[in-house]
Design a protein around this motif. Structure first.
Motif, PDB file in Angstrom:
ATOM      1  N   UNK A 178       0.972   7.931  -3.503  1.00  0.00           N
ATOM      2  CA  UNK A 178      -0.290   7.470  -2.915  1.00  0.00           C
ATOM      3  C   UNK A 178      -1.506   8.057  -3.635  1.00  0.00           C
ATOM      4  N   UNK A 179      -1.385   9.305  -4.119  1.00  0.00           N
ATOM      5  CA  UNK A 179      -2.481   9.908  -4.891  1.00  0.00           C
ATOM      6  C   UNK A 179      -2.692   9.136  -6.193  1.00  0.00           C
ATOM      7  N   UNK A 180      -1.584   8.774  -6.841  1.00  0.00           N
ATOM      8  CA  UNK A 180      -1.669   7.988  -8.073  1.00  0.00           C
ATOM      9  C   UNK A 180      -2.284   6.613  -7.800  1.00  0.00           C
ATOM     10  N   UNK A 181      -1.877   5.991  -6.683  1.00  0.00           N
ATOM     11  CA  UNK A 181      -2.430   4.677  -6.316  1.00  0.00           C
ATOM     12  C   UNK A 181      -3.936   4.772  -6.034  1.00  0.00           C
ATOM     13  N   UNK A 182      -4.357   5.866  -5.385  1.00  0.00           N
ATOM     14  CA  UNK A 182      -5.787   6.072  -5.096  1.00  0.00           C
ATOM     15  C   UNK A 182      -6.598   6.147  -6.389  1.00  0.00           C
ATOM     16  N   UNK A 183      -6.137   7.006  -7.303  1.00  0.00           N
ATOM     17  CA  UNK A 183      -6.891   7.248  -8.545  1.00  0.00           C
ATOM     18  C   UNK A 183      -6.845   6.027  -9.466  1.00  0.00           C
ATOM     19  N   UNK A 184      -5.631   5.504  -9.712  1.00  0.00           N
ATOM     20  CA  UNK A 184      -5.479   4.419 -10.693  1.00  0.00           C
ATOM     21  C   UNK A 184      -6.071   3.099 -10.207  1.00  0.00           C
ATOM     22  N   UNK A 185      -6.001   2.848  -8.897  1.00  0.00           N
ATOM     23  CA  UNK A 185      -6.600   1.596  -8.393  1.00  0.00           C
ATOM     24  C   UNK A 185      -8.128   1.661  -8.514  1.00  0.00           C
ATOM     25  N   UNK A 186      -8.704   2.844  -8.303  1.00  0.00           N
ATOM     26  CA  UNK A 186     -10.162   2.996  -8.469  1.00  0.00           C
ATOM     27  C   UNK A 186     -10.555   2.800  -9.936  1.00  0.00           C
ATOM     28  N   UNK A 187      -9.763   3.389 -10.842  1.00  0.00           N
ATOM     29  CA  UNK A 187     -10.014   3.228 -12.282  1.00  0.00           C
ATOM     30  C   UNK A 187      -9.937   1.753 -12.678  1.00  0.00           C
ATOM     31  N   UNK A 188      -8.897   1.053 -12.182  1.00  0.00           N
ATOM     32  CA  UNK A 188      -8.688  -0.357 -12.538  1.00  0.00           C
ATOM     33  C   UNK A 188      -9.823  -1.249 -12.041  1.00  0.00           C
ATOM     34  N   UNK A 189     -10.377  -0.926 -10.865  1.00  0.00           N
ATOM     35  CA  UNK A 189     -11.416  -1.783 -10.272  1.00  0.00           C
ATOM     36  C   UNK A 189     -12.820  -1.349 -10.691  1.00  0.00           C
ATOM     37  N   UNK A 190     -13.134  -0.059 -10.559  1.00  0.00           N
ATOM     38  CA  UNK A 190     -14.497   0.425 -10.827  1.00  0.00           C
ATOM     39  C   UNK A 190     -14.807   0.543 -12.316  1.00  0.00           C
ATOM     40  N   UNK A 191     -13.832   0.955 -13.121  1.00  0.00           N
ATOM     41  CA  UNK A 191     -14.076   1.176 -14.542  1.00  0.00           C
ATOM     42  C   UNK A 191     -13.617   0.006 -15.416  1.00  0.00           C
ATOM     43  N   UNK A 245      -5.420  -5.570  -4.576  1.00  0.00           N
ATOM     44  CA  UNK A 245      -5.819  -4.394  -5.349  1.00  0.00           C
ATOM     45  C   UNK A 245      -6.902  -3.588  -4.640  1.00  0.00           C
ATOM     46  N   UNK A 246      -7.888  -4.286  -4.060  1.00  0.00           N
ATOM     47  CA  UNK A 246      -8.917  -3.595  -3.283  1.00  0.00           C
ATOM     48  C   UNK A 246      -8.342  -2.986  -2.014  1.00  0.00           C
ATOM     49  N   UNK A 247      -7.437  -3.719  -1.370  1.00  0.00           N
ATOM     50  CA  UNK A 247      -6.807  -3.208  -0.147  1.00  0.00           C
ATOM     51  C   UNK A 247      -6.044  -1.918  -0.446  1.00  0.00           C
ATOM     52  N   UNK A 248      -5.303  -1.900  -1.569  1.00  0.00           N
ATOM     53  CA  UNK A 248      -4.564  -0.699  -1.966  1.00  0.00           C
ATOM     54  C   UNK A 248      -5.523   0.462  -2.229  1.00  0.00           C
ATOM     55  N   UNK A 249      -6.661   0.173  -2.871  1.00  0.00           N
ATOM     56  CA  UNK A 249      -7.634   1.223  -3.185  1.00  0.00           C
ATOM     57  C   UNK A 249      -8.159   1.900  -1.918  1.00  0.00           C
ATOM     58  N   UNK A 250      -8.284   1.132  -0.832  1.00  0.00           N
ATOM     59  CA  UNK A 250      -8.770   1.705   0.431  1.00  0.00           C
ATOM     60  C   UNK A 250      -7.630   2.281   1.278  1.00  0.00           C
ATOM     61  N   UNK A 251      -6.431   1.676   1.188  1.00  0.00           N
ATOM     62  CA  UNK A 251      -5.302   2.150   2.002  1.00  0.00           C
ATOM     63  C   UNK A 251      -4.719   3.458   1.479  1.00  0.00           C
ATOM     64  N   UNK A 252      -4.634   3.594   0.152  1.00  0.00           N
ATOM     65  CA  UNK A 252      -3.958   4.763  -0.434  1.00  0.00           C
ATOM     66  C   UNK A 252      -4.592   6.099  -0.024  1.00  0.00           C
ATOM     67  N   UNK A 253      -5.935   6.254  -0.056  1.00  0.00           N
ATOM     68  CA  UNK A 253      -6.514   7.533   0.394  1.00  0.00           C
ATOM     69  C   UNK A 253      -6.232   7.825   1.876  1.00  0.00           C
ATOM     70  N   UNK A 254      -6.182   6.768   2.693  1.00  0.00           N
ATOM     71  CA  UNK A 254      -5.840   6.945   4.116  1.00  0.00           C
ATOM     72  C   UNK A 254      -4.417   7.492   4.221  1.00  0.00           C
ATOM     73  N   UNK A 255      -3.513   6.915   3.408  1.00  0.00           N
ATOM     74  CA  UNK A 255      -2.119   7.385   3.396  1.00  0.00           C
ATOM     75  C   UNK A 255      -2.046   8.846   2.951  1.00  0.00           C
ATOM     76  N   UNK A 256      -2.852   9.220   1.944  1.00  0.00           N
ATOM     77  CA  UNK A 256      -2.888  10.619   1.470  1.00  0.00           C
ATOM     78  C   UNK A 256      -3.319  11.549   2.602  1.00  0.00           C
ATOM     79  N   UNK A 257      -4.334  11.131   3.373  1.00  0.00           N
ATOM     80  CA  UNK A 257      -4.841  11.944   4.491  1.00  0.00           C
ATOM     81  C   UNK A 257      -3.764  12.179   5.553  1.00  0.00           C
ATOM     82  N   UNK A 258      -2.885  11.200   5.763  1.00  0.00           N
ATOM     83  CA  UNK A 258      -1.775  11.352   6.717  1.00  0.00           C
ATOM     84  C   UNK A 258      -0.637  12.180   6.120  1.00  0.00           C
ATOM     85  N   UNK A 259      -0.348  11.931   4.840  1.00  0.00           N
ATOM     86  CA  UNK A 259       0.840  12.519   4.210  1.00  0.00           C
ATOM     87  C   UNK A 259       0.678  13.989   3.848  1.00  0.00           C
ATOM     88  N   UNK A 260      -0.522  14.405   3.476  1.00  0.00           N
ATOM     89  CA  UNK A 260      -0.733  15.796   3.049  1.00  0.00           C
ATOM     90  C   UNK A 260      -0.368  16.795   4.147  1.00  0.00           C
TER      91      UNK A 260
END
Length: 308
Positions: A49-62, A190-205
């Motif tokens: 989920x951390x990888x999905x958070x970072x890489x999805x942001x890179x793919x969309x924002x950058x 792709x946008x949904x994953x970018x927003x869902x992944x950080x939420x998942x990280x907050x639960x999983x950590x």
């Protein structure tokens, strides 16, 4: 003509990469959790989920692969967070099940997703399918029952976790259609994953820290003994993102139906490769049950297509 050929080659390359990332992450998860002895499925999912958070942001924002869509309201954020929680539960359940079940049996259970999707769709939206569609679900369920009875490596807890993961995956699909149904709230995957992944990280950590005692310390200790564990975790986490990315791209360049058909074939390919790699015992009864499930899923897809 050249454009047509290059377009076909591009699509074929996408499908090949989608297959490779899907099957690769599945086999690598199994290797890490069972064969390599890294028995921390929640932490493994956290890395994904951390990888999905970072890489999805890179793919969309950058990289601007798709236009960035914004969260428009607190209500929409709550809906996305709910989907994120269910999404992370499905991945955690799948990873836990791989600790106890062979990939072949895991895939057989995962093939029952259409059954759970139909059940949740009826319970939540009261949407009824044609009678033929429901009939095709019978071999889907019967196949898993037969496969369970003939599975030499059957493990009850692993089986329950795999069923739970499959049901959660189907629930997320149905809920996504219900919660984000209005035009203003719809997000591409792709946008949904970018927003869902950080939420998942907050639960999983916190879950990983509490339930998998000293997992970070143990991982650092393992890395000092053998640095390959870090490279495996990073590669595995990146692959987990590319599963979602290629899933989106294959759907975009083909169709959702094509993706469904390819997915059925992918499961069978994953089963054969996993048996060859991990040498897990299989029975004729188990293979018959799995084949029956796959046939049921194909018939279900056809019935859905005709129903439209």
């Amino acid at each position: 003509m050249k454009v047509s050929v290059s377009g076909k080659l591009f699509t074929l390359g996408l499908i090949s990469f989608w297959y490779a990332s899907n099957i690769g992450v599945l086999l690598l998860n199994k290797y890490l959790l069972s064969n390599h002895g890294f028995r921390y499925p929640i932490f493994l999912t956290l890395c994904h989920m951390m990888a999905c958070s970072i890489l999805s942001y890179v793919a969309i924002a950058w990289l601007k692969m798709v236009p960035m869509q914004t969260v428009r309201s607190r209500v929409q954020f709550v809906k996305i967070s709910s989907l994120g929680l269910i999404f992370c539960l499905s991945v955690v359940g799948g990873n836990i099940s791989l600790r106890y079940l062979p990939v072949s049996f895991n895939q057989a259970i995962g093939a029952t997703t259409p059954f759970f999707t139909a059940v949740f769709a009826y319970l939540m939206t009261l949407r009824r399918e044609g009678w033929l569609t429901y009939v095709t679900l019978l071999p889907v369920v019967a196949g898993v029952i037969i496969a369970s009875g003939g599975e030499p490596s059957f493990h009850l807890f692993g089986f329950i976790m795999c069923i739970a993961a499959t049901a959660a995956r189907a629930l997320k699909t149905v809920l996504q259609g219900v919660l984000l149904s209005s035009e203003g709230e719809k997000l591409n995957s792709m946008n949904l994953l970018m927003y869902m992944a950080p939420v998942a990280v907050a639960f999983l950590l916190p879950a990983s820290i509490i339930m998998e005692e000293d997992v970070i310390g143990i991982t650092i200790s393992l890395a000092r003994e053998d640095s390959s564990i870090l490279w495996l975790l990073m590669f595995n986490s990146a692959l987990a993102y590319f599963v979602n990315l290629t899933n989106f791209l294959v759907t975009k360049h083909t169709s959702a139906l094509t993706l469904q058909v390819l997915g059925n074939a992918k499961g069978a390919v994953a089963v054969v490769i996993s048996i060859l790699i991990f040498r897990n015992p299989v029975s004729v009864t188990g293979m018959f049950g799995y084949s029956l499930t796959v046939i049921g899923v194909i018939l279900y897809s056809e019935a859905k297509k005709r129903g439209k």
